[in-house]
Design an enzyme around this catalytic site. Structure first.
Site, short mmCIF file in Angstrom:
data_model
loop_
_atom_site.label_atom_id
_atom_site.label_comp_id
_atom_site.label_asym_id
_atom_site.label_seq_id
_atom_site.Cartn_x
_atom_site.Cartn_y
_atom_site.Cartn_z
N ASP A 18 37.44 40.67 1.92
CA ASP A 18 37.27 39.68 3.01
C ASP A 18 38.63 39.36 3.64
O ASP A 18 38.79 39.44 4.85
CB ASP A 18 36.67 38.38 2.45
CG ASP A 18 35.41 38.63 1.68
OD1 ASP A 18 34.39 38.96 2.30
OD2 ASP A 18 35.46 38.52 0.43
N TYR B 55 36.25 50.03 -8.84
CA TYR B 55 35.81 48.98 -9.77
C TYR B 55 35.62 49.63 -11.13
O TYR B 55 35.87 50.83 -11.30
CB TYR B 55 34.48 48.38 -9.30
CG TYR B 55 34.46 47.96 -7.84
CD1 TYR B 55 35.25 46.88 -7.40
CD2 TYR B 55 33.67 48.63 -6.91
CE1 TYR B 55 35.21 46.50 -6.06
CE2 TYR B 55 33.64 48.25 -5.58
CZ TYR B 55 34.42 47.18 -5.16
OH TYR B 55 34.40 46.81 -3.84
N GLN C 238 49.57 45.29 2.01
CA GLN C 238 48.52 46.04 2.69
C GLN C 238 49.06 47.19 3.55
O GLN C 238 48.52 48.29 3.55
CB GLN C 238 47.67 45.10 3.54
CG GLN C 238 46.35 45.72 3.94
CD GLN C 238 45.54 44.79 4.83
OE1 GLN C 238 46.05 44.19 5.77
NE2 GLN C 238 44.27 44.67 4.55
N ARG D 286 37.00 52.06 -2.33
CA ARG D 286 35.88 51.18 -2.68
C ARG D 286 35.62 50.21 -1.54
O ARG D 286 36.39 50.15 -0.56
CB ARG D 286 36.22 50.43 -3.97
CG ARG D 286 37.26 49.33 -3.76
CD ARG D 286 37.68 48.68 -5.06
NE ARG D 286 38.25 47.35 -4.84
CZ ARG D 286 38.88 46.65 -5.76
NH1 ARG D 286 39.06 47.16 -6.97
NH2 ARG D 286 39.34 45.44 -5.48
N GLU E 244 35.07 47.97 1.43
CA GLU E 244 34.97 48.14 2.88
C GLU E 244 36.28 48.65 3.47
O GLU E 244 36.36 49.73 4.04
CB GLU E 244 34.57 46.81 3.52
CG GLU E 244 34.51 46.87 5.01
CD GLU E 244 33.80 45.67 5.64
OE1 GLU E 244 34.15 45.31 6.75
OE2 GLU E 244 32.89 45.08 5.02
N ASP E 245 37.34 47.84 3.32
CA ASP E 245 38.55 48.15 4.06
C ASP E 245 39.24 49.41 3.55
O ASP E 245 39.70 50.24 4.35
CB ASP E 245 39.51 46.95 4.02
CG ASP E 245 40.65 47.10 5.01
OD1 ASP E 245 40.36 47.28 6.21
OD2 ASP E 245 41.82 47.09 4.58
N SER E 246 39.34 49.60 2.24
CA SER E 246 40.01 50.81 1.75
C SER E 246 39.20 52.05 2.11
O SER E 246 39.76 53.14 2.31
CB SER E 246 40.27 50.74 0.24
OG SER E 246 39.07 50.59 -0.48
O1 TRH Z 1 38.71 44.54 -2.76
P1 TRH Z 1 37.42 45.11 -2.36
O2 TRH Z 1 36.55 45.51 -3.44
O3 TRH Z 1 36.69 44.10 -1.42
C1 TRH Z 1 35.29 43.87 -1.44
C2 TRH Z 1 34.61 44.70 -0.38
O4 TRH Z 1 35.19 44.59 0.89
C3 TRH Z 1 33.17 44.31 -0.27
O5 TRH Z 1 32.54 45.03 0.76
C4 TRH Z 1 33.08 42.82 -0.03
O6 TRH Z 1 31.79 42.47 0.12
C5 TRH Z 1 33.73 42.13 -1.20
O7 TRH Z 1 35.09 42.49 -1.26
C6 TRH Z 1 33.61 40.63 -1.14
O8 TRH Z 1 37.66 46.44 -1.48
P2 TRH Z 1 38.30 46.66 -0.03
O9 TRH Z 1 37.37 46.18 1.01
O10 TRH Z 1 38.69 48.06 0.02
O11 TRH Z 1 39.60 45.76 0.02
C7 TRH Z 1 40.76 46.08 -0.66
C8 TRH Z 1 41.96 45.68 0.16
O12 TRH Z 1 43.13 45.80 -0.63
C9 TRH Z 1 42.17 46.57 1.38
O13 TRH Z 1 42.57 45.77 2.49
C10 TRH Z 1 43.32 47.47 0.98
C11 TRH Z 1 44.11 46.54 0.11
N1 TRH Z 1 45.05 47.15 -0.85
C12 TRH Z 1 46.37 46.79 -0.77
O14 TRH Z 1 46.75 46.00 0.11
N2 TRH Z 1 47.25 47.30 -1.67
C13 TRH Z 1 46.88 48.17 -2.64
O15 TRH Z 1 47.72 48.62 -3.44
C14 TRH Z 1 45.50 48.55 -2.69
C15 TRH Z 1 45.06 49.54 -3.75
C16 TRH Z 1 44.61 48.02 -1.80
#
Ligand code: TRH
Length: 379
Positions: A18, A196, A258, A274, A276-278
């Site tokens: 989020d 995860y 990020q 995993r 959304e964003d990644s």
């Molecule tokens: O962290 P997430 O599992 O977030 C989840 C999902 O978005 C899901 O759809 C949502 O419903 C839930 O949260 C509440 O996965 P996501 O979306 O990939 O977000 C990870 C963020 O972390 C992304 O912006 C990339 C960032 N990131 C870094 O900034 N540094 C890092 O080293 C890594 C591995 C990731």
């Protein structure tokens, strides 16, 4: 002319998705489009993981052109912005809604939805929802993969920076040097693993150990780490740890800010991502990727997984498309990840080309631009 103001509201549910999306959008609106952006966040500790220069103890601060405000209850009296983005139906504070209703020029109120590749999204994108009691309308804005949706978040210079990295052998060498893994061995495969907890992890690690090519797995600290540590007989591990067995070595990486995560996706041959964003960032990297979807009750997430798989594989030859389907399934609660992995390796070159084509095609539909167009139409 004073710049337009935008308030983004983010309620952190869990993980980083989020706040990850909100922070990316906030920076883009501020730095690429000149808006004056305030990002209201209820959990600054999560925000600090993505932006380490921020201070979780401060209620108001400026980071990278964005004003970061703690979302407090009761909510302070503030003048609403012209563009109000409620991320993922997080429910705006009552006092803020009342202030929007009282404004002479009503703000444009947008609910930014979660990303899905499902077909129904097109029919719901931009739908209005009038407030039952106040002179306000909220609009649903859906990110997505087709031109009838809001598109995906993509920074203006991202693909050019990516391509410059691809063309610069020295930059790549330096990148690997900094991670402490040195130059590639002949035939070596480099894989990033962000996910995860997953019952398929041990079998995948065994498959890599027994491969007939060297595998380096780059593993950011996080929810997959305890299982990987247990596989190597360790109780826990920190960034910098290196494990080696058979053809596999695993390097544990810190969770980086990020902006720095993209380089890992660009540098690796295959990325496990995993949420959304990644997942979107892996698509911009233009490399083959394996998606672990965020699990939901009643297995509804499997429909979302299938929807993206269907779009992503539509233009792939059958064997390559089947290989992607098998690996995504095995990685999301299915079985036989070992066989599924071999399938993807067999079609690796086709999939590498497809990843590049896919990112080029997707890049024509930019969420921030679409959102601003919509804002200006409605305002
Ligand atoms: O962290 P997430 O599992 O977030 C989840 C999902 O978005 C899901 O759809 C949502 O419903 C839930 O949260 C509440 O996965 P996501 O979306 O990939 O977000 C990870 C963020 O972390 C992304 O912006 C990339 C960032 N990131 C870094 O900034 N540094 C890092 O080293 C890594 C591995 C990731």
């Amino acid at each position: 002319m004073p710049s337009e103001r935008c308030d983004i509201f983010c309620n952190v549910i869990d993980n980083y998705g989020d706040i990850g999306v909100c922070w990316r959008l906030a920076r883009q609106l501020a730095n690429e489009h000149g808006l004056q952006v305030r990002l209201w966040v209820d959990d600054l500790a999560s925000f600090v993981a993505l932006c380490p220069e921020a201070d979780a103890a401060r209620d108001v601060q400026h980071c990278r052109g964005v004003e970061i405000c703690r979302w407090l209850a009761p909510f302070p009296r503030v003048e609403p912005a012209a563009l109000v983005i409620e991320a993922f139906a997080c429910n705006l504070p009552e006092a803020y809604i009342a202030a929007m209703a009282a404004a002479g020029q009503k703000p444009v109120w947008i609910n930014l939805e979660y990303l899905s590749a499902e077909a129904w999204v097109e029919g719901c994108h931009k739908l209005p929802s009038p407030h039952p009691a106040l002179p306000l309308t909220k609009y649903f804005f859906f990110p997505g993969f087709t031109v009838k949706t809001g598109g995906l978040l993509l920074e203006k210079s991202l693909l050019a920076r990516r391509d410059a990295f691809f063309a610069d052998a020295i930059a790549q060498q330096n990148y690997w040097q900094d991670l402490g893994v040195g130059p590639r061995l002949p035939g070596e495969l480099r894989v990033s693993l962000f996910g995860y907890e997953n019952p398929a992890i041990p079998e995948l690690l065994r498959t890599w150990e027994a491969a007939d090519y060297p595998v380096t797995c780059l593993l950011p600290v996080g929810r997959s780490l305890p299982q990987v540590a247990a596989h190597f007989g360790a109780a826990t591990a920190t960034a910098g740890t290196l494990w080696q067995r058979g053809q596999l070595r695993v390097r544990v990486l810190p969770f980086v800010e990020q902006e720095k995560y993209d380089a890992l996706l660009w540098a690796c041959d295959i990325n496990f991502v995993r949420g959304e964003d990644s997942c979107v960032r892996a698509q911009w990297a233009g490399k083959p990727f394996v998606w672990q979807i965020y699990p939901q009750h009643d297995q509804v997430h499997l429909e979302k997984l299938e929807a993206l798989r269907g779009r992503y594989c539509k233009d792939l030859s059958e064997p390559a498309g089947n290989a992607v389907a098998a690996l995504w399934q095995a990685w999301n609660g299915g079985d036989d990840v070992a066989a599924a992995w071999q399938g993807v390796m067999r079609d690796r070159e086709v999939l590498a080309q497809h990843g590049a084509d896919w990112s080029r095609a997707l890049s024509r539909n930019n969420l921030a631009l679409n959102l601003l167009d919509f804002f200006r139409q409605v305002a």
